[in-house]
Design a protein around this motif. Sequence first.
Motif, PDB file in Angstrom:
ATOM      1  N   GLU A   1      23.782  31.314  40.250  1.00 39.08           N
ATOM      2  CA  GLU A   1      24.757  32.336  40.632  1.00 39.08           C
ATOM      3  C   GLU A   1      26.180  31.806  40.489  1.00 39.08           C
ATOM      4  N   PRO A   2      27.096  32.627  39.975  1.00 43.10           N
ATOM      5  CA  PRO A   2      28.497  32.199  39.893  1.00 43.10           C
ATOM      6  C   PRO A   2      29.082  31.942  41.287  1.00 43.10           C
ATOM      7  N   SER A   3      29.825  30.875  41.423  1.00 41.05           N
ATOM      8  CA  SER A   3      30.513  30.562  42.676  1.00 41.05           C
ATOM      9  C   SER A   3      31.528  29.472  42.399  1.00 41.05           C
TER      10      SER A   3
ATOM     11  N   PHE B   1      39.560  27.586  41.530  1.00 38.33           N
ATOM     12  CA  PHE B   1      39.444  27.361  40.090  1.00 38.33           C
ATOM     13  C   PHE B   1      39.725  28.676  39.381  1.00 38.33           C
ATOM     14  N   ASP B   2      39.788  28.636  38.048  1.00 35.50           N
ATOM     15  CA  ASP B   2      40.016  29.868  37.292  1.00 35.50           C
ATOM     16  C   ASP B   2      39.032  30.951  37.719  1.00 35.50           C
ATOM     17  N   PRO B   3      39.490  32.198  37.821  1.00 37.06           N
ATOM     18  CA  PRO B   3      38.552  33.277  38.166  1.00 37.06           C
ATOM     19  C   PRO B   3      37.498  33.457  37.080  1.00 37.06           C
ATOM     20  N   TRP B   4      36.361  34.018  37.463  1.00 35.25           N
ATOM     21  CA  TRP B   4      35.252  34.144  36.521  1.00 35.25           C
ATOM     22  C   TRP B   4      35.591  35.037  35.337  1.00 35.25           C
ATOM     23  N   SER B   5      36.575  35.912  35.509  1.00 36.44           N
ATOM     24  CA  SER B   5      36.968  36.811  34.421  1.00 36.44           C
ATOM     25  C   SER B   5      37.835  36.116  33.384  1.00 36.44           C
ATOM     26  N   SER B   6      38.233  34.874  33.641  1.00 36.15           N
ATOM     27  CA  SER B   6      39.086  34.140  32.709  1.00 36.15           C
ATOM     28  C   SER B   6      38.378  33.967  31.364  1.00 36.15           C
ATOM     29  N   SER B   7      39.166  34.012  30.299  1.00 38.71           N
ATOM     30  CA  SER B   7      38.609  33.832  28.951  1.00 38.71           C
ATOM     31  C   SER B   7      38.848  32.419  28.427  1.00 38.71           C
ATOM     32  N   SER B   8      39.241  31.481  29.314  1.00 44.56           N
ATOM     33  CA  SER B   8      39.461  30.111  28.872  1.00 44.56           C
ATOM     34  C   SER B   8      38.162  29.528  28.335  1.00 44.56           C
TER      35      SER B   8
ATOM     36  N   ASP C   1      35.466  47.474  44.450  1.00 46.59           N
ATOM     37  CA  ASP C   1      34.329  48.068  43.749  1.00 46.59           C
ATOM     38  C   ASP C   1      33.216  47.049  43.492  1.00 46.59           C
ATOM     39  N   GLY C   2      32.975  46.202  44.474  1.00 45.41           N
ATOM     40  CA  GLY C   2      31.884  45.246  44.377  1.00 45.41           C
ATOM     41  C   GLY C   2      32.167  44.042  43.501  1.00 45.41           C
ATOM     42  N   LYS C   3      33.407  43.872  43.041  1.00 46.33           N
ATOM     43  CA  LYS C   3      33.763  42.734  42.191  1.00 46.33           C
ATOM     44  C   LYS C   3      35.050  42.092  42.697  1.00 46.33           C
ATOM     45  N   TRP C   4      35.166  40.788  42.446  1.00 43.63           N
ATOM     46  CA  TRP C   4      36.386  40.076  42.804  1.00 43.63           C
ATOM     47  C   TRP C   4      37.428  40.269  41.708  1.00 43.63           C
ATOM     48  N   ARG C   5      38.601  40.737  42.101  1.00 43.95           N
ATOM     49  CA  ARG C   5      39.710  40.962  41.167  1.00 43.95           C
ATOM     50  C   ARG C   5      40.903  40.098  41.563  1.00 43.95           C
ATOM     51  N   VAL C   6      41.667  39.643  40.581  1.00 42.81           N
ATOM     52  CA  VAL C   6      42.865  38.847  40.863  1.00 42.81           C
ATOM     53  C   VAL C   6      43.836  39.683  41.688  1.00 42.81           C
ATOM     54  N   ALA C   7      44.284  39.124  42.812  1.00 41.93           N
ATOM     55  CA  ALA C   7      45.126  39.879  43.745  1.00 41.93           C
ATOM     56  C   ALA C   7      46.587  39.469  43.694  1.00 41.93           C
ATOM     57  N   HIS C   8      46.893  38.420  42.946  1.00 44.21           N
ATOM     58  CA  HIS C   8      48.273  37.934  42.861  1.00 44.21           C
ATOM     59  C   HIS C   8      48.470  37.315  41.490  1.00 44.21           C
ATOM     60  N   HIS C   9      49.667  37.427  40.953  1.00 44.08           N
ATOM     61  CA  HIS C   9      49.920  37.058  39.564  1.00 44.08           C
ATOM     62  C   HIS C   9      49.925  35.567  39.303  1.00 44.08           C
ATOM     63  N   GLY C  10      50.054  34.740  40.340  1.00 37.47           N
ATOM     64  CA  GLY C  10      50.161  33.307  40.099  1.00 37.47           C
ATOM     65  C   GLY C  10      49.432  32.468  41.127  1.00 37.47           C
ATOM     66  N   TRP C  11      49.204  31.209  40.756  1.00 36.18           N
ATOM     67  CA  TRP C  11      48.578  30.252  41.670  1.00 36.18           C
ATOM     68  C   TRP C  11      49.506  29.985  42.831  1.00 36.18           C
TER      69      TRP C  11
ATOM     70  N   THR D   1      31.994  34.311  45.919  1.00 39.29           N
ATOM     71  CA  THR D   1      30.686  34.297  45.271  1.00 39.29           C
ATOM     72  C   THR D   1      30.254  35.722  44.969  1.00 39.29           C
ATOM     73  N   SER D   2      29.335  35.860  44.018  1.00 38.32           N
ATOM     74  CA  SER D   2      28.786  37.185  43.725  1.00 38.32           C
ATOM     75  C   SER D   2      27.933  37.676  44.891  1.00 38.32           C
ATOM     76  N   HIS D   3      27.324  36.732  45.624  1.00 44.19           N
ATOM     77  CA  HIS D   3      26.518  37.101  46.791  1.00 44.19           C
ATOM     78  C   HIS D   3      27.388  37.757  47.859  1.00 44.19           C
ATOM     79  N   THR D   4      28.539  37.145  48.169  1.00 49.39           N
ATOM     80  CA  THR D   4      29.457  37.748  49.140  1.00 49.39           C
ATOM     81  C   THR D   4      29.949  39.098  48.651  1.00 49.39           C
ATOM     82  N   ALA D   5      30.237  39.203  47.364  1.00 49.99           N
ATOM     83  CA  ALA D   5      30.711  40.475  46.812  1.00 49.99           C
ATOM     84  C   ALA D   5      29.682  41.583  47.038  1.00 49.99           C
TER      85      ALA D   5
END
Length: 379
Positions: A295-297, A272-279, A366-376, A250-254
């Motif tokens: 809030e995003p979660s 689910f897809d990360p919030w940065s996804s452009s789907s 840096d206060g944001k959630w970033r993808v940490a691995h290339h695949g599900w 969540t953005s709150h945890t971040a």
Amino acid sequence: MRDAVAAASLALCAGTCAQAADKPPIVVGAVSSLSGPGASSASVQAARAYFDTVNAAGGIQGRRIDYTVVDDQMRPDVARQGAAALIDDVRVVALAGGSSVLECGVNHARYAQARLFNLPGAGVDPACFASSHIAPMNAGPYVSTANALTFVHQVLQRARICVVSPALPGMTDAFTQAVNDWSRRMKAATPSLDVYRLEDALPAVVQRVAARQCQAVVYTGPEGPSLAWMRESHPALAGIPVVLLTASYTSHTARRLSDLATTEAIYAMAEFDPWSSSSMQTTDWRRLLVASQIEPSSLSQGGYIAARALVQVMRGMEGPITRASVADTLERTTLWSGGMMAHPLRVAADGRHALNRSALPMRLIDGKWRVAHHGWITD
């Protein structure tokens, strides 16, 4: 922003809202934990926001959706009473978008008897994932615990893993089984499992876990206890990677943990897809949340997906929309494909559903959630 959304809704509604007002509503229910420790309204908020957009566009078959949410207060008796009221209301065609800590275990048999399908945005207790008429959108804490262990073992390459779990009603045995099953499947050393009561003094729990000399920690609790654990576990467990479950994505945890993340490796398993996804689905969800000031979660993603999936099913129906016809359609339809999940989700007539079993590791940087691995990662 709200004024713009209202104007757009009026434009969409022109010529259809009067027709919808003349027809009986489609009643969709939910039993959700809106109050009590670990409770959240994010899932039903997102579901309601999606139903509102459908109503603004004229509803379904000219009928608006009336969304009725019951707060179970994290009490079995209240969950039982709330479900009974929804079951007894013949206008209720399905349940969708709820997020309850305990209601699946309390009500699953009665949903099956009434042939009333429940599509939670987030299932929590074990019965949510083993019931014929309940199909959650999320992978759930037990599958996500296994996926987190796989991430730690295979990607982070840590051998000595500690699992820490607050004792929530009906969940301890399921976490124990998830850890033991993972160890057998992976042919890996069984992680230690420390279970504690939420009222226990955390310093003693931290010291017990620290004595195990963990190389990584998987914490299975909801967001509130997760934040408390992260604060209390330092400095005793400093430098040890911690993997949280999807409730903490969540953005709150971040925001709350951004200072710790400058020196510590903090991860969360996104189901689910990360919030940065452009789907397209993620973009629509994000736009809806901004307009509704939610809030995003992951919980709001689950509620949105559940509402959208049910609407998709009902829009594909040609005859009357009733509890029986919705149940028939759900049992013979691929429920969701491409809806911010790694694999399609299906409801089966015999209860052998194809549910979400995947998670994507995210890291707080840096206060944001970033993808940490290339695949599900899929259990």
